[in-house]
Design a protein around this motif. Structure first.
Motif: not given
Length: 394
Positions: A41-46, A245-257, A306-313
């Motif tokens: 995450q590079l940009l927070t919900p705030e 398991g397949f032998g390559f990198p995986g990364v999770r990113v904040d998809g709302n950022d 949904r309301q919790a995620w709306e705060a992360k718009d």
């Protein structure tokens, strides 16, 4: 986390994945060593910019103009998406799959691609299509039933929408294998959802891409729900960890950022172009609306979620950052509002100017030389249509 090709950069601490809805109790998937999944995450919900030693360099030097451009992309994409939903409700489209809430995942990744990269979408990548220069009206033609896609894939390096779940990952892998054999300096990116991650086609594409070191990025938009099934019904571990398991990198990113998505996707695409093979990017986001306009999400999830995620718009958080950094003023936002309304009007007029779809076109070109079963089905449908005329209907 180790890979056969490279070590995945460390990811900053993330937030809890599980939430609880009133319609269905959601359980949190088992975490490795009792820890939460890591999240870039590079940009927070705030709207506050946070540092990340591994990924900051991929957005270093981004200008205020470019930031305003990302904001503009998200606003306009949301606007024509909303117009499409309205048009479907008015009977102008047969179906629509909204991207509401996923704008940052699509615009950030779409703007990370180069012109010579090739994109394989599903049926919801309206923001990526926007980044690749596909006119929104062309997207809507398919959902109206008057064309089979509406654009030449090779003119934008953007494949036609794929309705069959997960099959585009195999197409992307094969294309990427060809790119590698040709020695081209480009990459391929394939989009799919959390539900599609359970498809055999996706697993096969992971295997082939890893074995052949294909220059492909698998971009999973984890919007939490595969229609009515939550993510924990798809995987016992966070989706990005499947890459191990397949032998390559995986990364999770904040998809709302949008900045985080832009940085991570640039990193993954550079790996691919540099001959380091595939990467799995999981954009952790949320589908704010229905799966499609034929779905009713209130039957399986509650308002609290949904309301919790709306705060992360994603749009709101970038606007907060632009305002706090003095990178945009009220004049910019006002002009963009007018531009978005003009886009909505143009899309609406374009769709209403399209012809009504030929009800019998679905039976054409199914077989090169015709087929008895298709002929029988055509006759049955013709009789069904005629029954309305007999009753005085349309």
């Amino acid at each position: 986390m180790e890979s056969t090709a490279a070590r995945t950069p460390r990811r900053s601490a993330g937030s809890k994945a599980g939430t609880t809805g009133t319609k269905r109790t959601r359980t949190t998937a088992k975490k490795d060593a009792g820890t939460e999944p890591q999240l870039v995450q590079l940009l927070t919900p705030e709207g506050k910019r946070v540092k990340n030693a591994e990924y900051d360099k991929y957005v270093a030097g981004i200008t205020p103009e470019e930031l305003r451009g990302l904001y503009r992309d998200m606003v306009l994409t949301r606007r024509f998406d909303a117009e499409a939903t309205s048009l479907q409700r008015q009977g102008e489209l047969g179906l629509w799959a909204s991207l509401l809430g996923q704008e940052a995942a699509q615009i950030g990744s779409g703007r990370a691609t180069r012109e010579d990269d090739y994109v394989f979408p599903t049926y919801r990548e309206h923001g990526v299509a926007w980044c690749r220069g596909v006119d929104p009206a062309n997207l809507l033609g398919m959902f109206r039933g008057v064309n089979n896609g509406g654009w030449d894939p090779n003119s934008n390096n953007f494949q036609l929408y794929t309705i069959v779940i997960g099959s585009q990952t195999l197409h992307a892998t094969g294309y990427a294998m060809g790119v590698a054999k040709d020695g081209a300096d480009s990459a391929v990116i394939a989009y799919f959802g959390d539900g599609a991650s359970s498809q055999g086609d996706v697993a096969e594409s992971f295997t082939f891409s890893a074995v052949y070191n294909a220059p492909v990025v698998f971009f999973c938009q984890n919007n939490q729900w595969a229609i009515s099934e939550p993510t924990e019904k798809q995987s016992r571990v966070p989706i990005y960890q499947r890459a191990q398991g397949f032998g390559f990198p995986g990364v999770r990113v904040d998809g709302n950022d949008v900045l985080g998505v832009l940085a991570v996707t640039r990193w993954a695409l550079e790996r691919a172009r540099g001959g380091e093979g595939p990467t799995l990017v999981e954009a952790f986001t949320y589908r704010m609306g229905a799966h499609t306009t034929s779905d009713d999400p209130t039957r399986y999830r509650g308002d609290e979620e949904r309301q919790a995620w709306e705060a992360k718009d994603p749009i709101l958080r970038l606007r907060r950052y632009l305002e706090a950094s003095n990178h945009a003023d009220e004049g910019f936002f006002a002009e963009l509002e007018a531009e978005s309304e003009a886009l909505g009007k143009r899309v609406r007029e374009a769709v209403r100017a399209m012809p009504d779809p030929d009800h019998f076109a679905i039976f054409e070109n199914a077989y090169a030389d015709g087929h008895a079963l298709v002929d029988e089905e055509r006759a049955q449908f013709a009789a069904y249509q005629a029954s309305f005329a007999d009753e005085g209907g349309n």
